[in-house]
Write an enzyme that holds these catalytic residues in place. Structure first.
Site, PDB file in Angstrom:
ATOM      1  N   LYS A 102      -7.322  -6.065  -2.007  1.00 37.55           N
ATOM      2  CA  LYS A 102      -8.164  -5.318  -1.070  1.00 37.55           C
ATOM      3  C   LYS A 102      -8.815  -4.131  -1.779  1.00 37.55           C
ATOM      4  CE  LYS A 102      -6.316  -4.342   2.883  1.00 37.55           C
ATOM      5  NZ  LYS A 102      -5.245  -3.835   3.786  1.00 37.55           N
ATOM      6  N   LYS A 150       0.853  -1.181   0.000  1.00 38.42           N
ATOM      7  CA  LYS A 150       0.000   0.000   0.000  1.00 38.42           C
ATOM      8  C   LYS A 150       0.890   1.234   0.000  1.00 38.42           C
ATOM      9  CE  LYS A 150      -2.263   0.853   3.859  1.00 38.42           C
ATOM     10  NZ  LYS A 150      -3.305   0.703   4.899  1.00 38.42           N
TER      11      LYS A 150
END
Length: 233
Positions: free
Chosen positions: A90, A28
């Site tokens: 995700k 991320k």
């Protein structure tokens, strides 16, 4: 036992987190938002390098922040990130308009999608129940706004626990994230999620989530989640 998910932005951080004991590595870019995405080519490079040394360490990656109704954009990003070799993709889902349609769309994609239910205004029971019904491998409860509040400042813990219990009964994984820190440890332990996700708590406290991941902090959190004495910095 609750496993630690470490959100990392680079190959160096990924290796440091894995060596320090993080059970899941999450790719991320914190500078690009709550679920900011790492470049897909970089994801593939990091995945390849990690797999060579940690063959069975699960890896997830976010697709970046997208509104619920950007279904074409979400689809492209999900498929691209999945093709980079991660185990889980995700995707953030905001409660409110378009959330139900977004969840249903995600459930139909040919990828191991894990919806991240953004719960800044509390847990949406119906949305969580739908995620369970749709058969996702797991769900994450997180926050979109990194404004000093934690997940537990935003949600009713009783409602959160009920939603997690429903997922457990279906055999799915539950994960908690959202600016969690040492003050939240006992609540994490009491809720017993399968996974607890961290970024800021693993970085130098003066820099926060935008700083460099500190392997020592990773190890201390792993030990705390596994029931050992929590040592603060």
């Amino acid at each position: 036992m609750t496993a630690l998910l470490a959100s990392v932005r680079s190959a160096d951080e990924a290796f440091d987190a894995a060596q320090a004991g993080a059970e899941l590595i999450d790719l991320k870019e914190p500078g690009a938002g709550a679920l900011g995405g790492v470049n897909v080519d970089e994801i593939a490079r990091i995945v390849g390098a990690l797999r060579a040394r940690y063959a069975v360490r699960p890896i997830s990656a976010t697709i970046g922040d997208s509104p619920n109704d950007a279904l074409d954009e979400i689809t492209t990003r999900v498929l691209d990130v999945a093709a980079a070799g991660v185990d889980y993709v995700k995707v953030g889902v905001n409660a409110g308009p378009g959330a139900v349609e977004c969840l249903r769309h995600l459930a139909g994609l040919p990828a191991a999608v894990v919806p991240v239910l953004l719960s800044d205004e509390g847990v949406d029971r119906s949305l969580a129940a739908l995620a369970v019904q749709l058969g996702f491998v797991g769900i994450v409860f997180d926050t979109a706004h990194k404004d000093g509040r934690t997940l537990f400042d935003c949600v009713d813990v009783t409602v959160l626990a009920e939603c997690m219990a429903i997922m457990r009964r279906r055999g799915g994984m539950t994960a908690l994230a959202g600016s969690l820190g040492w003050n939240d440890l006992e609540r994490i332990r009491s809720l017993r999620p399968d996974i607890a996700g961290f970024r800021g708590a693993l970085c130098d406290e003066n820099a926060g989530r935008a700083g460099r991941l500190d392997p020592l902090r990773v190890t201390r959190w792993v030990n705390a989640l596994h029931g050992e004495r929590a040592l603060t910095l």
